[in-house]
Scaffold this active site. Structure first.
Site, PDB file in Angstrom:
ATOM      1  N   LEU A  15       0.823  -1.210   0.000  1.00 42.00           N
ATOM      2  CA  LEU A  15       0.000   0.000   0.000  1.00 42.00           C
ATOM      3  C   LEU A  15       0.861   1.266   0.000  1.00 42.00           C
ATOM      4  O   LEU A  15       0.355   2.368  -0.100  1.00 42.00           O
ATOM      5  CB  LEU A  15      -0.918   0.031   1.232  1.00 42.00           C
ATOM      6  CG  LEU A  15      -2.022  -1.011   1.242  1.00 42.00           C
ATOM      7  CD1 LEU A  15      -2.859  -0.882   2.519  1.00 42.00           C
ATOM      8  CD2 LEU A  15      -2.933  -0.863   0.024  1.00 42.00           C
ATOM      9  N   GLY A  16       2.162   1.077   0.128  1.00 34.79           N
ATOM     10  CA  GLY A  16       3.051   2.241   0.108  1.00 34.79           C
ATOM     11  C   GLY A  16       3.306   2.832   1.479  1.00 34.79           C
ATOM     12  O   GLY A  16       3.438   4.044   1.623  1.00 34.79           O
ATOM     13  N   LYS A  17       3.431   1.939   2.475  1.00 36.17           N
ATOM     14  CA  LYS A  17       3.733   2.412   3.839  1.00 36.17           C
ATOM     15  C   LYS A  17       5.036   3.202   3.872  1.00 36.17           C
ATOM     16  O   LYS A  17       5.138   4.225   4.549  1.00 36.17           O
ATOM     17  CB  LYS A  17       3.903   1.190   4.747  1.00 36.17           C
ATOM     18  CG  LYS A  17       2.890   1.109   5.848  1.00 36.17           C
ATOM     19  CD  LYS A  17       3.183  -0.080   6.741  1.00 36.17           C
ATOM     20  CE  LYS A  17       3.172  -1.364   5.947  1.00 36.17           C
ATOM     21  NZ  LYS A  17       3.608  -2.556   6.640  1.00 36.17           N
ATOM     22  N   ASP A  71      13.040   0.317   1.396  1.00 33.77           N
ATOM     23  CA  ASP A  71      12.371   1.516   1.920  1.00 33.77           C
ATOM     24  C   ASP A  71      13.370   2.521   2.505  1.00 33.77           C
ATOM     25  O   ASP A  71      13.125   3.723   2.486  1.00 33.77           O
ATOM     26  CB  ASP A  71      11.348   1.149   3.008  1.00 33.77           C
ATOM     27  CG  ASP A  71       9.989   0.806   2.386  1.00 33.77           C
ATOM     28  OD1 ASP A  71       9.758   1.181   1.219  1.00 33.77           O
ATOM     29  OD2 ASP A  71       9.165   0.163   3.063  1.00 33.77           O
ATOM     30  N   GLU A 141       8.256   2.308  10.997  1.00 33.44           N
ATOM     31  CA  GLU A 141       7.371   1.607  10.064  1.00 33.44           C
ATOM     32  C   GLU A 141       7.442   0.119  10.358  1.00 33.44           C
ATOM     33  O   GLU A 141       8.530  -0.445  10.450  1.00 33.44           O
ATOM     34  CB  GLU A 141       7.846   1.904   8.631  1.00 33.44           C
ATOM     35  CG  GLU A 141       7.012   1.235   7.570  1.00 33.44           C
ATOM     36  CD  GLU A 141       7.678   1.249   6.178  1.00 33.44           C
ATOM     37  OE1 GLU A 141       8.631   2.024   5.964  1.00 33.44           O
ATOM     38  OE2 GLU A 141       7.243   0.457   5.336  1.00 33.44           O
ATOM     39  N   LYS A 190     -15.499  -1.564   4.508  1.00 27.95           N
ATOM     40  CA  LYS A 190     -15.493  -2.743   5.395  1.00 27.95           C
ATOM     41  C   LYS A 190     -14.093  -3.311   5.660  1.00 27.95           C
ATOM     42  O   LYS A 190     -13.754  -3.616   6.816  1.00 27.95           O
ATOM     43  CB  LYS A 190     -16.423  -3.824   4.823  1.00 27.95           C
ATOM     44  CG  LYS A 190     -16.842  -4.889   5.828  1.00 27.95           C
ATOM     45  CD  LYS A 190     -17.756  -4.381   6.927  1.00 27.95           C
ATOM     46  CE  LYS A 190     -19.204  -4.411   6.489  1.00 27.95           C
ATOM     47  NZ  LYS A 190     -20.096  -3.739   7.464  1.00 27.95           N
ATOM     48  N   THR A 192     -11.328  -1.848   5.860  1.00 28.45           N
ATOM     49  CA  THR A 192     -10.665  -0.975   6.838  1.00 28.45           C
ATOM     50  C   THR A 192     -11.235  -1.208   8.232  1.00 28.45           C
ATOM     51  O   THR A 192     -10.498  -1.311   9.217  1.00 28.45           O
ATOM     52  CB  THR A 192     -10.834   0.501   6.429  1.00 28.45           C
ATOM     53  OG1 THR A 192     -10.256   0.676   5.146  1.00 28.45           O
ATOM     54  CG2 THR A 192     -10.167   1.436   7.418  1.00 28.45           C
ATOM     55  N   GLY A 355      24.937  -6.946 -10.310  1.00 28.53           N
ATOM     56  CA  GLY A 355      24.343  -8.273 -10.256  1.00 28.53           C
ATOM     57  C   GLY A 355      25.337  -9.325  -9.825  1.00 28.53           C
ATOM     58  O   GLY A 355      26.491  -9.032  -9.519  1.00 28.53           O
ATOM     59  N   CYS A 382      29.131  -1.588 -10.693  1.00 27.96           N
ATOM     60  CA  CYS A 382      29.556  -2.795  -9.994  1.00 27.96           C
ATOM     61  C   CYS A 382      29.797  -3.945 -10.975  1.00 27.96           C
ATOM     62  O   CYS A 382      30.776  -3.891 -11.703  1.00 27.96           O
ATOM     63  CB  CYS A 382      28.574  -3.155  -8.889  1.00 27.96           C
ATOM     64  SG  CYS A 382      29.412  -4.012  -7.543  1.00 27.96           S
ATOM     65  N   HIS A 508      28.295   1.709  -5.886  1.00 27.81           N
ATOM     66  CA  HIS A 508      26.891   1.924  -6.262  1.00 27.81           C
ATOM     67  C   HIS A 508      26.503   3.398  -6.077  1.00 27.81           C
ATOM     68  O   HIS A 508      25.969   3.759  -5.028  1.00 27.81           O
ATOM     69  CB  HIS A 508      25.973   1.059  -5.398  1.00 27.81           C
ATOM     70  CG  HIS A 508      26.091  -0.398  -5.676  1.00 27.81           C
ATOM     71  ND1 HIS A 508      25.271  -1.054  -6.563  1.00 27.81           N
ATOM     72  CD2 HIS A 508      26.946  -1.333  -5.205  1.00 27.81           C
ATOM     73  CE1 HIS A 508      25.606  -2.332  -6.620  1.00 27.81           C
ATOM     74  NE2 HIS A 508      26.631  -2.527  -5.797  1.00 27.81           N
ATOM     75  N   GLU A 510      24.100   4.973  -7.283  1.00 29.54           N
ATOM     76  CA  GLU A 510      22.639   5.165  -7.221  1.00 29.54           C
ATOM     77  C   GLU A 510      22.146   5.271  -5.777  1.00 29.54           C
ATOM     78  O   GLU A 510      21.109   5.886  -5.509  1.00 29.54           O
ATOM     79  CB  GLU A 510      21.921   4.032  -7.966  1.00 29.54           C
ATOM     80  CG  GLU A 510      21.930   2.638  -7.300  1.00 29.54           C
ATOM     81  CD  GLU A 510      23.193   1.822  -7.591  1.00 29.54           C
ATOM     82  OE1 GLU A 510      24.213   2.404  -7.999  1.00 29.54           O
ATOM     83  OE2 GLU A 510      23.141   0.591  -7.391  1.00 29.54           O
TER      84      GLU A 510
HETATM   85  N1  GLN Z   1      29.069 -10.078  -8.441  1.00 31.69           N
HETATM   86  C1  GLN Z   1      30.034  -9.039  -8.384  1.00 31.69           C
HETATM   87  C2  GLN Z   1      30.891  -9.121  -7.134  1.00 31.69           C
HETATM   88  O1  GLN Z   1      30.521  -9.730  -6.173  1.00 31.69           O
HETATM   89  C3  GLN Z   1      29.376  -7.673  -8.495  1.00 31.69           C
HETATM   90  C4  GLN Z   1      28.451  -7.378  -7.368  1.00 31.69           C
HETATM   91  C5  GLN Z   1      27.501  -6.254  -7.680  1.00 31.69           C
HETATM   92  O2  GLN Z   1      27.254  -5.927  -8.830  1.00 31.69           O
HETATM   93  N2  GLN Z   1      26.917  -5.663  -6.652  1.00 31.69           N
HETATM   94  O3  GLN Z   1      31.973  -8.573  -7.092  1.00 31.69           O
END
Ligand code: GLN
Length: 537
Positions: A15-17, A71, A141, A190, A192, A355, A382, A508, A510
């Site tokens: 619900l976007g808490k 979150d 939360e 209801k 709710t 990844g 990464c 990272h 981001e």
């Molecule tokens: N799998 C890679 C590592 O462990 C990159 C990890 C990632 O992209 N967060 O180094």
């Protein structure tokens, strides 16, 4: 004296808490209050670090290296403040601590039970940030939905805390769904009512209802909800579907959620929220002057939540560039030499995502080769950075076997190898290189000019790294290590100075992009993509 706000959810999940909590925090912060948010998750994992992104979306990493719920990313993006390990607690962590104490003999022969031992530990954690003295208001939360078996100890802890804190120092906001039945043409109260009844059974009377709905709540509906759920009519808050999560603070302000909260907590409502910058951001977000197409090449493309922070960083960077960023998710597995051109057609920039594991590696390498050769802006994060290194090793340095030891432990040319301090690690949870590390930027490099400074801190979550034995070869052929860790010399950023934009970071970025401070690498990447649009016009 810190005031505590608890946010629970009922009827359904999603619900976007998190967004409601972050929006309320934003409004309180904009009135000058010092606010933080913490999230309690009722699962047994110690943290979400070991969870597959398909389960809970992205794992968000804090400066202090905590692997947390996504979150927390919203909290940081909305509030522009840093969160930490203390801001995310799971059932697993609570039990781990109680069991540790039991083994240490701290309970002096008592039977260790959910009540009071687990609930005491939950309460202790709930008060921790408040007791630091840094915050006037702590929003807590609770993950999950009221009525779940898993949530019970948390709900009981909230009941006890409310009792201990008293009415003007704590309050409970309950978020529910008011569904619209198309056939009847009606909003239904209801679910709710039932959800509030469940809370009442556990001894909690919510002070404020936030009702997620697709249609406006008219006065009759509000009255009915107020009457049957024992709340004031001005404590029935409508949370209508919004075009963007960044609209929600303003919608909550319109519904006077912040005022109602402050009155109940006996805090001053004198200062109106100062939201000029937020509104300026929204304006740019809504009225872009340009459109760019950016490809996100990755593994979890069916589930955008797996790339939550990247998506949000593009929204911040897009607004900064007065540009709408249209993200095209591209499954790396489906890319090969024959189709790469058509798969990447029309893109003004390509990001290869973070990844784990081998799946889609060849497709990522193909995409990187293409954008490198065609001078299309590239951003690797990464694993994306590691792929850029492998691609360059194979296709420019002619190291045919170049690979990461993650994909091929016996490769002849491990251009990406296991970090020294990872070699003897056996546990999976919490053992990666995690959190913020210093990175020194090479004077005169593109990266240094983008950041506009010489020393930066960025967050990490990985086990493998660039193999410095190959660095000379790479730099001689034109791929420059423009960011290094000053303490251990690890390569953090690779760039191609002769390319319009080819930037790859081991960290990272981001995770640090916020509405108030869009991340410079994302801003520059979108600017480079925009340049492509303008030049091709
Ligand atoms: N799998 C890679 C590592 O462990 C990159 C990890 C990632 O992209 N967060 O180094």
């Amino acid at each position: 004296m810190t005031k505590y706000i608890f946010v629970t959810g009922g009827v359904t999940s999603s619900l976007g808490k998190g967004i409601i909590s972050a929006s309320l925090a934003k409004l309180l912060q904009a009135r000058g209050y010092k606010v933080t948010i913490q999230k309690f998750d009722p699962y047994i994992n110690i943290d979400p670090g070991t969870l597959n992104p398909y389960e809970h979306g992205e794992c968000y990493v804090t400066d202090d290296g905590a692997e947390t719920d996504l979150d927390l990313g919203h909290y940081e993006r909305f509030l522009n403040v840093r969160t930490s390990q203390a801001n995310n607690v799971t059932t697993g962590r609570i039990y781990q601590e109680v069991i540790r104490k039991e083994r240490a003999g701290d309970y002096l022969g008592k039977t260790v039970q959910v009540v009071p031992h687990i609930t005491d530990e939950i309460k202790r954690r709930m008060r921790l940030l408040g007791e630091s003295g840094d915050y006037e208001i702590v929003i807590t939360e609770l993950g999950g939905t009221v009525g779940d078996i898993e949530s019970l100890p948390f709900i009981e802890a909230v009941r006890q805390l409310r009792w201990e804190l008293g009415n003007s120092d704590s309050l409970v906001i309950h978020l529910t769904l008011v569904p619209y039945l198309a056939a009847a043409g009606e909003l239904k109260t209801k679910p709710t009512q039932h959800s509030v009844k469940t809370l009442l059974e556990y001894g909690i009377q919510p002070d404020i209802l936030v009702c997620r709905t697709e249609h406006h709540l008219n006065n009759d509906i509000r009255k009915k909800l107020a009457l049957f759920c024992n709340v004031n009519i001005n404590a029935v808050i409508e949370s209508i579907d919004a075009p963007s999560i960044y609209d929600v603070p303003l919608l909550m302000q319109k519904e006077q959620l912040d005022k109602t909260v402050l009155r109940k907590l006996k805090l001053s409502t004198r200062n109106e929220p100062e939201l000029d910058n937020w509104k300026a951001f929204l304006e740019k977000l809504k009225c872009p002057l340009h459109d760019v197409e950016i490809g996100l090449v990755g593994k979890y493309v069916e589930l955008p939540d797996a790339y939550k922070s990247i998506i949000e960083a593009f929204i911040h960077a897009g607004a900064k560039n007065e540009c709408k960023v249209n993200l095209r998710f591209i499954a790396a597995e489906g890319i090969n030499e024959a189709n790469v051109q058509s798969k990447l057609k029309g893109l003004h920039g390509v990001l290869v995502a973070p990844g784990f594991g081998e799946r889609g590696l060849e497709g990522k390498l193909e995409a990187i080769r293409y954008v490198r050769e065609k001078n299309i802006p590239f951003f690797g994060i990464c694993l994306g950075m590691q792929c850029a290194v492998i691609e360059f090793g194979r296709n420019v340095l002619s190291l045919k076997d170049a690979n990461s030891q993650e994909m091929d432990p016996d490769t002849k040319d491990p251009v990406i190898h296991l970090m020294a301090d990872q070699k003897y690690v056996e546990d999976m949870g919490g053992t990666m290189r995690l959190g913020a590390y210093d990175c020194e930027l090479k004077p005169g490099s593109m990266t240094a000019s983008i950041y506009g400074k010489a020393l930066i801190q960025e967050r990490h979550r990985h086990r493998f790294e660039f193999n410095n034995q190959y660095l000379k070869k790479f730099e001689k052929a034109g791929m420059i290590a423009s960011g290094r860790n000053p303490d251990n010399d690890l390569v953090e950023i690779m760039e191609l100075p002769d390319h319009p934009f080819f930037m790859a970071g081991q960290f990272h970025p981001e995770l640090k992009s916020t509405v108030a401070n869009p991340h410079p690498l994302f801003v520059s990447f979108v600017a480079a993509a925009k340049k492509q649009v303008l030049e091709n016009r």
